[in-house]
Design a protein around this motif. Structure first.
Motif, PDB file in Angstrom:
ATOM      1  N   SER A 141      54.736  71.432  43.054  1.00 22.46           N
ATOM      2  CA  SER A 141      55.995  70.726  42.768  1.00 22.46           C
ATOM      3  C   SER A 141      56.877  70.567  44.014  1.00 22.46           C
ATOM      4  O   SER A 141      58.080  70.382  43.905  1.00 22.46           O
ATOM      5  N   GLY A 142      56.249  70.634  45.206  1.00 18.93           N
ATOM      6  CA  GLY A 142      56.998  70.428  46.446  1.00 18.93           C
ATOM      7  C   GLY A 142      57.914  71.573  46.816  1.00 18.93           C
ATOM      8  O   GLY A 142      58.870  71.385  47.573  1.00 18.93           O
ATOM      9  N   PHE A 143      57.610  72.795  46.313  1.00 21.63           N
ATOM     10  CA  PHE A 143      58.548  73.889  46.474  1.00 21.63           C
ATOM     11  C   PHE A 143      58.918  74.156  47.932  1.00 21.63           C
ATOM     12  O   PHE A 143      60.105  74.311  48.262  1.00 21.63           O
ATOM     13  N   ALA A 144      57.950  74.234  48.834  1.00 18.10           N
ATOM     14  CA  ALA A 144      58.249  74.589  50.228  1.00 18.10           C
ATOM     15  C   ALA A 144      59.170  73.564  50.870  1.00 18.10           C
ATOM     16  O   ALA A 144      60.060  73.916  51.659  1.00 18.10           O
ATOM     17  N   PHE A 145      58.971  72.289  50.543  1.00 12.42           N
ATOM     18  CA  PHE A 145      59.823  71.243  51.121  1.00 12.42           C
ATOM     19  C   PHE A 145      61.243  71.339  50.563  1.00 12.42           C
ATOM     20  O   PHE A 145      62.221  71.172  51.287  1.00 12.42           O
ATOM     21  N   GLY A 146      61.348  71.618  49.264  1.00 15.68           N
ATOM     22  CA  GLY A 146      62.671  71.825  48.686  1.00 15.68           C
ATOM     23  C   GLY A 146      63.341  73.065  49.240  1.00 15.68           C
ATOM     24  O   GLY A 146      64.552  73.071  49.489  1.00 15.68           O
ATOM     25  N   MET A 147      62.573  74.123  49.457  1.00 14.44           N
ATOM     26  CA  MET A 147      63.129  75.342  50.032  1.00 14.44           C
ATOM     27  C   MET A 147      63.685  75.087  51.424  1.00 14.44           C
ATOM     28  O   MET A 147      64.785  75.559  51.769  1.00 14.44           O
ATOM     29  N   ILE A 148      62.963  74.317  52.237  1.00 11.85           N
ATOM     30  CA  ILE A 148      63.422  74.034  53.598  1.00 11.85           C
ATOM     31  C   ILE A 148      64.639  73.126  53.594  1.00 11.85           C
ATOM     32  O   ILE A 148      65.571  73.306  54.388  1.00 11.85           O
ATOM     33  N   THR A 202      62.812  79.128  34.700  1.00 13.05           N
ATOM     34  CA  THR A 202      61.421  79.348  35.067  1.00 13.05           C
ATOM     35  C   THR A 202      60.780  78.072  35.585  1.00 13.05           C
ATOM     36  O   THR A 202      59.868  78.126  36.405  1.00 13.05           O
ATOM     37  N   ALA A 203      61.266  76.929  35.140  1.00 13.68           N
ATOM     38  CA  ALA A 203      60.575  75.675  35.425  1.00 13.68           C
ATOM     39  C   ALA A 203      61.301  74.740  36.380  1.00 13.68           C
ATOM     40  O   ALA A 203      60.738  73.724  36.767  1.00 13.68           O
ATOM     41  N   GLU A 204      62.553  75.025  36.768  1.00 13.15           N
ATOM     42  CA  GLU A 204      63.230  74.176  37.754  1.00 13.15           C
ATOM     43  C   GLU A 204      62.390  74.204  39.040  1.00 13.15           C
ATOM     44  O   GLU A 204      62.210  75.268  39.644  1.00 13.15           O
ATOM     45  N   PRO A 205      61.871  73.056  39.507  1.00  9.58           N
ATOM     46  CA  PRO A 205      60.850  73.097  40.562  1.00  9.58           C
ATOM     47  C   PRO A 205      61.272  73.794  41.844  1.00  9.58           C
ATOM     48  O   PRO A 205      60.478  74.505  42.446  1.00  9.58           O
ATOM     49  N   TRP A 206      62.511  73.598  42.260  1.00  9.63           N
ATOM     50  CA  TRP A 206      62.929  74.136  43.554  1.00  9.63           C
ATOM     51  C   TRP A 206      63.864  75.328  43.418  1.00  9.63           C
ATOM     52  O   TRP A 206      64.512  75.730  44.379  1.00  9.63           O
ATOM     53  N   ALA A 207      63.950  75.910  42.232  1.00 11.48           N
ATOM     54  CA  ALA A 207      64.769  77.111  42.076  1.00 11.48           C
ATOM     55  C   ALA A 207      64.214  78.232  42.938  1.00 11.48           C
ATOM     56  O   ALA A 207      62.997  78.395  43.084  1.00 11.48           O
ATOM     57  N   LEU A 208      65.104  79.021  43.511  1.00 12.19           N
ATOM     58  CA  LEU A 208      64.712  80.108  44.397  1.00 12.19           C
ATOM     59  C   LEU A 208      64.453  81.379  43.594  1.00 12.19           C
ATOM     60  O   LEU A 208      64.780  81.452  42.400  1.00 12.19           O
ATOM     61  N   ASP A 209      63.882  82.378  44.248  1.00 10.51           N
ATOM     62  CA  ASP A 209      63.376  83.517  43.478  1.00 10.51           C
ATOM     63  C   ASP A 209      64.446  84.236  42.676  1.00 10.51           C
ATOM     64  O   ASP A 209      64.195  84.696  41.561  1.00 10.51           O
ATOM     65  N   ASN A 210      65.678  84.329  43.208  1.00 14.30           N
ATOM     66  CA  ASN A 210      66.694  85.092  42.487  1.00 14.30           C
ATOM     67  C   ASN A 210      67.231  84.367  41.248  1.00 14.30           C
ATOM     68  O   ASN A 210      67.953  84.966  40.459  1.00 14.30           O
ATOM     69  N   GLU A 211      66.896  83.087  41.072  1.00 10.61           N
ATOM     70  CA  GLU A 211      67.282  82.336  39.871  1.00 10.61           C
ATOM     71  C   GLU A 211      66.285  82.527  38.730  1.00 10.61           C
ATOM     72  O   GLU A 211      66.530  82.064  37.611  1.00 10.61           O
ATOM     73  N   ARG A 212      65.156  83.167  39.029  1.00  9.69           N
ATOM     74  CA  ARG A 212      64.041  83.262  38.097  1.00  9.69           C
ATOM     75  C   ARG A 212      63.878  84.696  37.597  1.00  9.69           C
ATOM     76  O   ARG A 212      64.259  85.631  38.300  1.00  9.69           O
ATOM     77  N   PRO A 213      63.246  84.875  36.433  1.00  9.91           N
ATOM     78  CA  PRO A 213      62.836  83.877  35.456  1.00  9.91           C
ATOM     79  C   PRO A 213      63.929  83.616  34.424  1.00  9.91           C
ATOM     80  O   PRO A 213      64.917  84.357  34.351  1.00  9.91           O
ATOM     81  N   ALA A 214      63.724  82.599  33.610  1.00 11.44           N
ATOM     82  CA  ALA A 214      64.612  82.385  32.468  1.00 11.44           C
ATOM     83  C   ALA A 214      64.491  83.559  31.505  1.00 11.44           C
ATOM     84  O   ALA A 214      63.405  84.099  31.300  1.00 11.44           O
TER      85      ALA A 214
END
Length: 453
Positions: A141-148, A202-214
């Motif tokens: 889901s493009g996580f690394a690009f969203g993280m950057i 849990t499913a927001e594609p670019w959510a960072l680790d501290n936002e997870r899990p639902a």
């Protein structure tokens, strides 16, 4: 359908749409970085304007180095371009106070390095797999690009703080937010009903680790301010001797007040019978209708005690911001699931100040709370702690090493935050003494039994 499925159906995004979103987010971040590092001369880029902050040129090269490490090396498996500079731009290896003495890349070299990394990163983006169930978690889901993109925007906010701290005339300009047609006359507070809601994602594609899990949270009924606390309200606290009355302050906060002779928010001063503030090189009368800005957690907590109220907990804040009582669903934003727009929230450095309290009726939550996203970061009563089931990803140093009672949670973003790094689940944290950040607050109170329904 489970609560989590109900909450996250809307975040399913096709790979090509995510690819376009990633490219747009990276481009927007780089435009802002360029603005923040091109509006002053080179000596201002290499200077340390406050021991609390890095030289602007450090942030510039750090942005490029993180992008190289995660997109070029981790995602694409390429050889390091400049491995010898990795230690210079490791935020944990060198505290900010030491960074001016390091052999940093000069401004022109830092710009060239960041630009070369970006060109290669965009090539990688064109060919990356963005499948939601892909084997590579970094590209899923493009996580690394969203993280950057989020990382760069977070450093852009840090650089904007540095601009606020620097001495001298204005280097940045932006239009002011639209004034209110009439003073806000809505209720001072709203009731948030008690009961369960889904916190985190849990499913927001670019959510960072501290936002997870639902996960489910049971929150008793409470009242929360309709808008952030304003300068006018905070001035009443000052005028009533708030900074001279120990009874309002946590012990550590009272020690801070005494040790530093605090009398008002950072950047304020009293002159000729009125309160003035310095804002990005301009001195102006403190505007009464804006949310108060540059206050520490201790100041926010003291004000709330003085007002006979308290700061909301983190779960209370998120329920006020995301809960839809009509459906029981947790939304992405107070207004629903669609991305922020300029008529809903003050984000992205479009303005260099908060909008008047009561602005953005289109951004109002279903319960009637305004300005939960944008304008000012809002201190909560909560320590920064992991959610049940937390897993550090992709590195412990993003969140895990900060968990504990030393840091308080802030929510909602500010005018300095880009929408890619701001959503209803996004968590910020800082030491309770911090004042240079773009922080304000709103207050809450418990609901009396007769008010709970």
């Amino acid at each position: 359908m489970t609560t989590e499925e109900n909450q996250t159906e809307h975040v399913t995004v096709e790979p090509e749409a995510l690819r376009r979103r990633a490219a747009d987010a990276l481009e927007a971040a780089r435009r802002r970085t360029t603005l923040l590092t091109s509006c002053v001369e080179e000596p201002e880029l290499t200077a340390q304007h406050s021991p609390l902050m890095s030289p602007l040129v450090w942030d510039l090269a750090h942005i490029g180095n993180q992008e190289e490490q995660w997109l070029l090396r981790a995602v694409a498996g390429r050889e390091a371009m400049r491995p010898e500079i990795d230690p210079l731009y490791d935020a944990f290896e060198h505290p900010r106070s030491e960074r001016p003495s390091l052999p940093l890349l000069a401004p022109q070299e830092a710009r060239g390095y960041a630009a070369e990394v970006r060109g290669r990163a965009l090539d990688i983006l064109d060919g990356a797999s963005f499948e939601a169930d892909g084997a590579d978690r970094l590209t899923r889901s493009g996580f690394a690009f969203g993280m950057i993109a989020q990382h760069e925007q977070q450093h852009d906010e840090t650089m904007l703080i540095t601009h606020q701290l620097r001495k001298g005339g204005a280097a940045l300009t932006a239009p002011d937010p639209a004034p209110l047609d009439a003073p806000f006359r809505g209720p001072a507070e709203v009731l948030v009903p008690g009961g369960p809601f889904t916190m985190g994602t849990t499913a927001e594609p670019w959510a960072l680790d501290n936002e997870r899990p639902a996960h489910a949270r049971l929150v008793p009924p409470f009242h929360i301010d309709t808008t952030p606390v304003t300068n006018a309200a905070y001035l009443e606290f000052i005028a009533d001797g708030g900074y001279r009355e120990e009874r309002w302050w946590a012990p550590e906060g009272w020690a801070m007040v005494r040790d530093h002779d605090l009398q008002a928010p950072l950047f304020w001063r009293r002159e000729a019978g009125q309160w003035l503030r310095r804002r990005f090189g301009v001195t102006e009368v403190v505007p009464p209708d804006e949310p108060v800005l540059h206050v520490s957690w201790y100041e926010a907590d003291a004000y709330a005690r003085w007002a006979g109220r308290r700061l909301p907990t983190e779960e209370e804040w998120e329920k006020a911001a995301r809960f839809d009582p009509a459906t029981g669903r947790s939304m992405r934003y107070p207004w629903g699931d669609t991305d922020p727009t300029p008529n809903r929230a003050n984000l992205g450095q479009r303005h260099l100040r908060p909008a008047p309290a009561g602005s953005y009726p289109l951004g109002e939550s279903p319960l009637g709370v305004r300005q939960l996203i944008g304008d000012v970061w809002e201190w909560t009563a909560s320590d920064f702690l992991p959610y049940p089931g937390f897993v550090a990803y992709p590195y412990r140093e993003y969140s895990e090493v900060f968990f504990g009672p030393d840091h308080k949670v802030l929510r909602g973003g500010s005018f300095a935050v880009d929408q890619v790094a701001c959503r209803g689940t996004f968590r910020n944290w800082d030491y309770p003494i911090r004042r240079q950040i773009f922080s304000g607050f709103r207050t809450a109170r418990d609901a009396h039994p007769q008010e709970a329904s």
